[in-house]
Motif scaffolding. Structure first.
Motif, PDB file in Angstrom:
ATOM      1  N   GLU A   1       0.781  60.440 -23.468  1.00  0.00           N
ATOM      2  CA  GLU A   1       0.924  61.357 -22.339  1.00  0.00           C
ATOM      3  C   GLU A   1       1.569  60.668 -21.139  1.00  0.00           C
ATOM      4  OE1 GLU A   1       0.615  64.868 -20.106  1.00  0.00           O
ATOM      5  OE2 GLU A   1       0.313  64.528 -22.256  1.00  0.00           O
ATOM      6  N   CYS A   2       1.111  59.444 -20.832  1.00  0.00           N
ATOM      7  CA  CYS A   2       1.603  58.732 -19.643  1.00  0.00           C
ATOM      8  C   CYS A   2       2.496  57.549 -19.993  1.00  0.00           C
ATOM      9  CB  CYS A   2       0.432  58.252 -18.793  1.00  0.00           C
ATOM     10  SG  CYS A   2      -0.654  57.058 -19.618  1.00  0.00           S
TER      11      CYS A   2
ATOM     12  N   CYS B   1      -3.963  60.005 -15.294  1.00  0.00           N
ATOM     13  CA  CYS B   1      -3.652  60.632 -16.574  1.00  0.00           C
ATOM     14  C   CYS B   1      -4.921  61.267 -17.145  1.00  0.00           C
ATOM     15  CB  CYS B   1      -3.093  59.605 -17.555  1.00  0.00           C
ATOM     16  SG  CYS B   1      -2.795  60.260 -19.226  1.00  0.00           S
ATOM     17  N   GLY B   2      -4.833  62.557 -17.444  1.00  0.00           N
ATOM     18  CA  GLY B   2      -6.005  63.251 -17.965  1.00  0.00           C
ATOM     19  C   GLY B   2      -6.309  62.918 -19.410  1.00  0.00           C
ATOM     20  N   THR B   3      -5.351  62.346 -20.125  1.00  0.00           N
ATOM     21  CA  THR B   3      -5.567  62.022 -21.532  1.00  0.00           C
ATOM     22  C   THR B   3      -6.299  60.699 -21.707  1.00  0.00           C
ATOM     23  OG1 THR B   3      -3.585  63.252 -22.189  1.00  0.00           O
ATOM     24  CG2 THR B   3      -4.426  61.625 -23.754  1.00  0.00           C
ATOM     25  N   CYS B   4      -5.836  59.665 -20.982  1.00  0.00           N
ATOM     26  CA  CYS B   4      -6.446  58.335 -21.159  1.00  0.00           C
ATOM     27  C   CYS B   4      -7.339  57.937 -19.985  1.00  0.00           C
ATOM     28  CB  CYS B   4      -5.365  57.273 -21.353  1.00  0.00           C
ATOM     29  SG  CYS B   4      -4.369  56.949 -19.871  1.00  0.00           S
ATOM     30  N   SER B   5      -7.398  58.767 -18.937  1.00  0.00           N
ATOM     31  CA  SER B   5      -8.224  58.492 -17.752  1.00  0.00           C
ATOM     32  C   SER B   5      -7.893  57.147 -17.108  1.00  0.00           C
ATOM     33  CB  SER B   5      -9.719  58.539 -18.110  1.00  0.00           C
ATOM     34  OG  SER B   5     -10.065  59.816 -18.605  1.00  0.00           O
TER      35      SER B   5
ATOM     36  N   CYS C   1      -0.893  55.253 -24.483  1.00  0.00           N
ATOM     37  CA  CYS C   1      -1.129  56.699 -24.365  1.00  0.00           C
ATOM     38  C   CYS C   1       0.212  57.427 -24.385  1.00  0.00           C
ATOM     39  CB  CYS C   1      -1.877  56.995 -23.061  1.00  0.00           C
ATOM     40  SG  CYS C   1      -2.038  58.751 -22.679  1.00  0.00           S
TER      41      CYS C   1
ATOM     42  N   GLN D   1      -4.029  55.051 -25.991  1.00  0.00           N
ATOM     43  CA  GLN D   1      -4.242  56.299 -26.707  1.00  0.00           C
ATOM     44  C   GLN D   1      -5.742  56.462 -26.956  1.00  0.00           C
ATOM     45  OE1 GLN D   1      -1.928  58.363 -27.052  1.00  0.00           O
ATOM     46  NE2 GLN D   1      -2.699  59.887 -28.490  1.00  0.00           N
ATOM     47  N   PRO D   2      -6.305  57.669 -26.734  1.00  0.00           N
ATOM     48  CA  PRO D   2      -7.750  57.862 -26.954  1.00  0.00           C
ATOM     49  C   PRO D   2      -8.199  57.330 -28.313  1.00  0.00           C
ATOM     50  CG  PRO D   2      -6.799  59.822 -25.943  1.00  0.00           C
ATOM     51  CD  PRO D   2      -5.647  58.913 -26.267  1.00  0.00           C
TER      52      PRO D   2
ATOM     53  N   GLU E   1       2.425  65.011 -11.019  1.00  0.00           N
ATOM     54  CA  GLU E   1       1.889  66.369 -11.050  1.00  0.00           C
ATOM     55  C   GLU E   1       1.905  66.944  -9.638  1.00  0.00           C
ATOM     56  OE1 GLU E   1      -2.591  67.610 -11.503  1.00  0.00           O
ATOM     57  OE2 GLU E   1      -1.759  67.274 -13.506  1.00  0.00           O
TER      58      GLU E   1
END
Length: 368
Positions: free
Chosen positions: A193-194, A134-138, A191, A143-144, A202
């Motif tokens: 995103e995921c 996940c590019g948002t939370c790595s 997060c 959540q960041p 992807e």
């Protein structure tokens, strides 16, 4: 026996999330580390048991139907043996919180390659739809700007203790914490995103070195090319299975290439040289005088480069002598003159052949 729904203080149609919230609330109130009284300890055991049953869909269904909740299992005896003899036992047991990061699944794709690409091998781009970090939370699942918080039931250990009666008396056993599922921490802000999984699906593109000499069914393993694991865990492997597509002119026998060459009657009689287009460029072919249909002309080293080898097979060309069907009167006179000069005894019976291509096949293998 107390009703499990009453023990947790929820309705019989309570959702899994409502059951979990009720358990966490009661666990914070009754946990022995918070409330050391004997009454609280007994209630805590009852609450934990009720949650174990109702949080498992199969156990809850069996309970609602009035069935048994199961008896002593090998896991129960394993806990007892762990307590007395330390580790292992029948159940194996886990000490400490478990990691959210797990190895990802292997993946497999199928790739079509042409016969020409098989000769020397080729690099190709292939696309695969798979799980990536996940590019948002790595991969943190949070959540960041947020982090997991320590579970207030097991205090980060990932385990809770229960006291059970056994053949040996009252025994304290360890079980994964039902509140944090054994992780020791709780993600309060997953997060978006995921969805708190640490990975998303992807389509990605890979450069693949396809080796020479592969055949249909050959598999290539790319370590770490598969799906990223939950919680940003290590990637699984990627397996690529190849299919060599059909070619209208050339076929293969191992590392040898096979084809046929149409030769005119006069060229077959007198012999000739010809330049033909092969899969890897032009090929000079020498047709000997007196060539017969089915004769095999071998061009050394113009076949397929072997798998994990630098040696190449041969190009084997089967001659197909073509008899003209339309001749002018002048051409017919010349052929008659040629026939008159020869000593041909005319048509006669000979060795039985299973067709022209059967003859070619037999000669290919005899020369191999």
């Amino acid at each position: 026996m107390a009703d499990h729904y009453e023990t947790l203080g929820v309705a019989r149609d309570a959702s899994p999330e409502e059951i979990k919230k009720a358990y966490r609330r009661l666990a914070r109130e009754l946990h022995p580390d918070v409330n050391p009284s004997e009454e609280a300890s007994e209630r805590f055991k009852g609450v934990t048991h009720a949650y174990d049953v109702l949080s498992d869909p199969n156990e809850r269904r069996r309970y609602d139907m009035g069935g048994s909740e199961g008896g002593a299992s090998m896991g129960d005896f394993g806990d007892i043996f762990e307590t007395f003899f330390g580790g292992g036992g029948f159940g194996g047991g886990q000490r400490g919180p478990r990691s959210r990061a797990e190895r990802g699944d292997d993946a497999m794709i199928r790739v079509d390659v042409s016969l020409a690409e098989v000769i020397f091998g080729v690099q190709r781009e292939v696309s695969i739809n798979t799980a990536v970090l996940c590019g948002t939370c790595s991969g943190s699942c949070c959540q960041p700007g947020t982090v997991p918080v320590t579970c207030d039931v097991c205090h980060g250990s990932g385990q809770v203790q229960r006291q059970v009666r056994s053949l040996f008396g009252n025994v304290v056993t360890n079980h994964p914490c039902g509140s944090c599922h054994g992780y020791g921490t709780i993600i309060e802000h997953p997060c978006v995103e995921c969805g708190g999984k640490g990975r998303v699906r992807e389509r990605r593109t890979l450069n693949v070195d396809i080796p020479s000499g592969i055949d249909t069914g050959t598999r290539l393993q790319m370590r770490g090319g598969g799906e990223v694991g939950p919680g940003g865990g290590p990637n699984g492997d990627l397996f690529i299975e190849f299919r060599v597509t059909h070619h209208d002119i050339f076929s293969r026998d191992g590392n040898d290439l096979l084809c046929t060459l149409q030769v005119g009657m006069t060229d077959a009689i007198l012999g000739t040289e010809s330049t033909v287009t092969g899969l890897d460029g032009e090929v000079q072919v020498e047709v000997p005088a007196g060539t017969q249909s089915g004769d095999v002309i071998t061009v050394r080293g113009r076949g397929i480069q072997g798998l994990r080898s630098t040696a190449r097979g041969d190009l084997k060309i089967a001659a197909q002598v073509v008899t003209p069907t339309k001749l002018s009167n002048r051409e017919k006179d010349l052929v008659r003159q040629l026939a008159a000069l020869g000593k041909d005894d005319g048509p006669k019976l000979g060795e039985f052949q299973q067709g022209f291509f059967g003859k070619i096949r037999d000669r290919f293998f005899r020369q191999g």
